[in-house]
Design a protein around this motif. Structure first.
Motif, PDB file in Angstrom:
ATOM      1  N   PRO A  83     -31.947  -3.286 136.349  1.00 56.20           N
ATOM      2  CA  PRO A  83     -31.056  -3.714 135.261  1.00 56.20           C
ATOM      3  C   PRO A  83     -29.779  -4.379 135.767  1.00 56.20           C
ATOM      4  N   ILE A  84     -29.255  -3.907 136.903  1.00 53.80           N
ATOM      5  CA  ILE A  84     -28.057  -4.530 137.464  1.00 53.80           C
ATOM      6  C   ILE A  84     -28.394  -5.926 137.990  1.00 53.80           C
ATOM      7  N   ALA A  85     -29.564  -6.053 138.645  1.00 56.65           N
ATOM      8  CA  ALA A  85     -29.996  -7.372 139.112  1.00 56.65           C
ATOM      9  C   ALA A  85     -30.198  -8.322 137.941  1.00 56.65           C
ATOM     10  N   ALA A  86     -30.666  -7.811 136.812  1.00 56.76           N
ATOM     11  CA  ALA A  86     -30.845  -8.650 135.627  1.00 56.76           C
ATOM     12  C   ALA A  86     -29.499  -9.178 135.141  1.00 56.76           C
ATOM     13  N   VAL A  87     -28.455  -8.345 135.212  1.00 54.21           N
ATOM     14  CA  VAL A  87     -27.109  -8.800 134.858  1.00 54.21           C
ATOM     15  C   VAL A  87     -26.697  -9.941 135.782  1.00 54.21           C
ATOM     16  N   LEU A 146     -15.081   0.383 128.462  1.00 54.15           N
ATOM     17  CA  LEU A 146     -15.745  -0.126 129.661  1.00 54.15           C
ATOM     18  C   LEU A 146     -17.218   0.246 129.665  1.00 54.15           C
ATOM     19  N   LEU A 147     -17.521   1.486 129.365  1.00 54.15           N
ATOM     20  CA  LEU A 147     -18.921   1.923 129.340  1.00 54.15           C
ATOM     21  C   LEU A 147     -19.716   1.151 128.287  1.00 54.15           C
ATOM     22  N   GLY A 148     -19.073   0.875 127.155  1.00 51.78           N
ATOM     23  CA  GLY A 148     -19.739   0.090 126.115  1.00 51.78           C
ATOM     24  C   GLY A 148     -20.034  -1.328 126.571  1.00 51.78           C
ATOM     25  N   PHE A 149     -19.081  -1.950 127.264  1.00 51.95           N
ATOM     26  CA  PHE A 149     -19.293  -3.302 127.783  1.00 51.95           C
ATOM     27  C   PHE A 149     -20.418  -3.317 128.814  1.00 51.95           C
ATOM     28  N   LEU A 150     -20.428  -2.326 129.700  1.00 48.54           N
ATOM     29  CA  LEU A 150     -21.475  -2.270 130.722  1.00 48.54           C
ATOM     30  C   LEU A 150     -22.849  -2.078 130.080  1.00 48.54           C
ATOM     31  N   ALA A 151     -22.932  -1.175 129.100  1.00 49.84           N
ATOM     32  CA  ALA A 151     -24.209  -0.921 128.433  1.00 49.84           C
ATOM     33  C   ALA A 151     -24.698  -2.172 127.704  1.00 49.84           C
ATOM     34  N   ALA A 188     -23.989  -5.291 128.412  1.00 50.40           N
ATOM     35  CA  ALA A 188     -24.390  -6.303 129.394  1.00 50.40           C
ATOM     36  C   ALA A 188     -25.778  -5.999 129.951  1.00 50.40           C
ATOM     37  N   VAL A 189     -26.020  -4.733 130.269  1.00 48.88           N
ATOM     38  CA  VAL A 189     -27.321  -4.334 130.819  1.00 48.88           C
ATOM     39  C   VAL A 189     -28.425  -4.543 129.792  1.00 48.88           C
ATOM     40  N   LEU A 190     -28.169  -4.146 128.555  1.00 48.87           N
ATOM     41  CA  LEU A 190     -29.183  -4.287 127.503  1.00 48.87           C
ATOM     42  C   LEU A 190     -29.519  -5.753 127.264  1.00 48.87           C
ATOM     43  N   LEU A 191     -28.493  -6.584 127.128  1.00 50.59           N
ATOM     44  CA  LEU A 191     -28.731  -8.008 126.912  1.00 50.59           C
ATOM     45  C   LEU A 191     -29.516  -8.614 128.065  1.00 50.59           C
ATOM     46  N   ALA A 192     -29.098  -8.294 129.302  1.00 48.01           N
ATOM     47  CA  ALA A 192     -29.758  -8.875 130.477  1.00 48.01           C
ATOM     48  C   ALA A 192     -31.205  -8.405 130.600  1.00 48.01           C
ATOM     49  N   ALA A 193     -31.432  -7.111 130.362  1.00 51.90           N
ATOM     50  CA  ALA A 193     -32.782  -6.575 130.501  1.00 51.90           C
ATOM     51  C   ALA A 193     -33.742  -7.218 129.508  1.00 51.90           C
ATOM     52  N   VAL A 194     -33.295  -7.371 128.267  1.00 51.84           N
ATOM     53  CA  VAL A 194     -34.154  -7.963 127.239  1.00 51.84           C
ATOM     54  C   VAL A 194     -34.350  -9.451 127.494  1.00 51.84           C
ATOM     55  N   TRP A 195     -33.258 -10.136 127.777  1.00 52.48           N
ATOM     56  CA  TRP A 195     -33.329 -11.591 127.907  1.00 52.48           C
ATOM     57  C   TRP A 195     -34.190 -12.011 129.102  1.00 52.48           C
ATOM     58  N   THR A 196     -33.982 -11.352 130.252  1.00 54.39           N
ATOM     59  CA  THR A 196     -34.721 -11.767 131.454  1.00 54.39           C
ATOM     60  C   THR A 196     -36.203 -11.431 131.382  1.00 54.39           C
ATOM     61  N   ARG A 197     -36.593 -10.552 130.475  1.00 51.01           N
ATOM     62  CA  ARG A 197     -38.025 -10.304 130.266  1.00 51.01           C
ATOM     63  C   ARG A 197     -38.677 -11.434 129.482  1.00 51.01           C
ATOM     64  N   LEU A 198     -37.872 -12.137 128.700  1.00 51.26           N
ATOM     65  CA  LEU A 198     -38.403 -13.184 127.838  1.00 51.26           C
ATOM     66  C   LEU A 198     -38.198 -14.589 128.395  1.00 51.26           C
ATOM     67  N   PHE A 199     -37.100 -14.756 129.138  1.00 52.26           N
ATOM     68  CA  PHE A 199     -36.745 -16.100 129.591  1.00 52.26           C
ATOM     69  C   PHE A 199     -36.376 -16.076 131.074  1.00 52.26           C
ATOM     70  N   ARG A 200     -36.507 -17.245 131.693  1.00 50.66           N
ATOM     71  CA  ARG A 200     -36.199 -17.354 133.113  1.00 50.66           C
ATOM     72  C   ARG A 200     -34.701 -17.433 133.354  1.00 50.66           C
ATOM     73  N   ARG A 201     -33.979 -18.095 132.450  1.00 51.59           N
ATOM     74  CA  ARG A 201     -32.540 -18.282 132.596  1.00 51.59           C
ATOM     75  C   ARG A 201     -31.800 -17.661 131.417  1.00 51.59           C
ATOM     76  N   GLY A 202     -30.535 -17.292 131.664  1.00 53.01           N
ATOM     77  CA  GLY A 202     -29.688 -16.834 130.578  1.00 53.01           C
ATOM     78  C   GLY A 202     -29.362 -17.982 129.644  1.00 53.01           C
ATOM     79  N   PRO A 203     -28.851 -17.703 128.447  1.00 58.75           N
ATOM     80  CA  PRO A 203     -28.565 -18.779 127.484  1.00 58.75           C
ATOM     81  C   PRO A 203     -27.581 -19.817 128.010  1.00 58.75           C
ATOM     82  N   LEU A 204     -26.456 -19.370 128.584  1.00 55.69           N
ATOM     83  CA  LEU A 204     -25.503 -20.337 129.121  1.00 55.69           C
ATOM     84  C   LEU A 204     -26.022 -20.958 130.408  1.00 55.69           C
ATOM     85  N   GLU A 205     -26.768 -20.194 131.178  1.00 49.77           N
ATOM     86  CA  GLU A 205     -27.378 -20.754 132.382  1.00 49.77           C
ATOM     87  C   GLU A 205     -28.351 -21.877 132.020  1.00 49.77           C
ATOM     88  N   TYR A 206     -29.071 -21.697 130.921  1.00 49.45           N
ATOM     89  CA  TYR A 206     -30.008 -22.733 130.492  1.00 49.45           C
ATOM     90  C   TYR A 206     -29.252 -23.983 130.022  1.00 49.45           C
TER      91      TYR A 206
END
Length: 392
Positions: free
Chosen positions: A312-316, A354-359, A361-379
């Motif tokens: 999950p951290i790597a996904a971030v 802080l814990l809310g921001f970290l959670a 970020a992890v949730l968004l990254a985990a879901v997004w990287t399972r569906l797409f190769r790049r993040g939205p802004l990265e794309y």
């Protein structure tokens, strides 16, 4: 390497850098003390240095790793970097216009990419020597330039003629290069060091351990050298304490020493506080960044179970630009609703935030990287660089 062509260890290091920047921007004040305070203090400044080093690594990946692109592909790679730099410059100013408490680094990155781009074909050893020379020389040059700006009026004339200053409503190039929170003059060594690391064959036996040893030596030289210099140079500690209004005993590694209020004394060049823009701070922060990178690469290569736990951290790290931008937008959007800076009350009041921001970020990254190769802004950044393909 996975099918996406990514180095998982680098994504993991980038994810840790994002977490560190989150902790600096929305976490509790470091005066909370204890293990939490120590972790927060360790992340201050060093996470942005790690982020900058990894930006240099990414530049080499884009321009050709392990061998730099030449000919048409080389020209296209250079054009992609230039386009990225312009986009980051504009995006950084847009985020700065939101007027949050965050010192946005993206505009500085834009200029940094343009400054180090001519070096992209150099070998690892040459890049390492340039980074070392920059760490030793450029902070003294920055100190002289800043003193000149304080003592003269030439900077006003430069700003008045600077089109970037007029468009952005800032001090333009002068701020990006000299007077801002991340001056290009002293942040260039971080990117060049990252370029040198990217030129290495990280799959070779012993490279990662040598990288970790080199990082440890640099950290010792930077922080240890500052600690020694502050105690050997007569009146250095008292001069810095008088300039900042804070005790200077921790100036060899912590930014709790603050900033000089009425002019920067020469003794300031002896501190190693993360954002002090000194040789000692650059050496120490680069050393920490190299140790983190070496550790993350080792985990990704030798510890598959731990790698899965850290995924999950790597996904971030894979969508670091998106997570960075979104956390600033969130700070702007929710600032008047529920976020209370730690300086206005209990030092631990920001920990749930802080814990809310970290959670998130992890949730968004985990879901997004399972569906797409790049993040939205990265794309979107990838799409913006497509015109580079037209270059012949």
């Amino acid at each position: 390497m996975p099918s996406t062509g990514r180095l998982i260890g680098i994504d993991l290091a980038r994810g840790l850098a994002v977490f560190g920047m989150y902790s600096a921007h929305v976490g509790p004040d470091v005066t909370v003390g204890g293990p939490v305070g120590f972790l927060l203090e360790t992340a201050r400044g060093r996470s942005s240095a790690l982020f900058a080093l990894l930006a240099g690594f990414s530049l080499v990946i884009i321009t050709g790793r392990p061998h730099p692109h030449t000919g048409r592909s080389g020209r296209q790679a250079v054009a992609r970097i230039v386009i990225r730099a312009v986009v980051l410059l504009a995006l950084g100013y847009a985020l700065t216009a939101l007027d949050t408490t965050v010192e946005v680094i993206l505009s500085f990155y834009g200029l940094l990419f343009l400054v180090v781009l001519p070096l992209y074909r150099l070998r690892a050893r040459t890049l390492a020597l340039i980074a070392a020379a920059g760490a030793l020389i450029l902070p003294q040059a920055l100190y002289a330039v800043r003193r000149s700006i304080e003592d003269g009026t030439w900077s006003d004339a430069v700003t008045a003629w600077d089109p970037l200053a007029r468009i952005s409503g800032t001090d333009g190039i002068l701020e990006l290069a000299f007077t801002g929170a991340y001056p290009v003059l002293t942040w260039t060594p971080f990117l060049v060091a990252g370029m040198a690391v990217a030129r290495l064959d990280l799959s070779r036996s012993g490279i990662r351990s040598r990288l970790a040893v080199a990082g440890g030596a640099l950290a010792l030289l930077g922080y240890g050298g500052s600690w020694l210099a502050l105690r050997l140079v007569p009146h250095a500690l008292s001069t810095i304490a008088a300039a900042t209004g804070e005790p200077a005993s921790s100036a060899w590694w912590s930014d709790t020493v603050g900033e000089p209020e009425n002019g920067v004394p020469p003794a300031w060049l002896l501190v190693a506080a993360p954002h002090s823009q000194t040789s000692f701070s650059i050496l120490g922060n680069t050393g920490v960044a190299l140790v983190v990178v070496a550790g993350c690469l080792t985990v990704a290569d030798r510890m598959p179970r731990l790698t899965r736990l850290a995924s999950p951290i790597a996904a971030v790290g894979m969508i670091a630009l998106t997570d960075y931008v979104l956390h600033i937008v969130a700070l702007w959007f929710f600032a008047d609703v529920w976020y209370v800076p730690a300086t206005e009350g209990d030092t631990m009041s920001a920990l749930p935030v802080l814990l809310g921001f970290l959670a998130a970020a992890v949730l968004l990254a985990a879901v997004w990287t399972r569906l797409f190769r790049r993040g939205p802004l990265e794309y979107l950044l990838y799409v913006a660089t497509r015109p580079a393909r037209l270059i012949r």
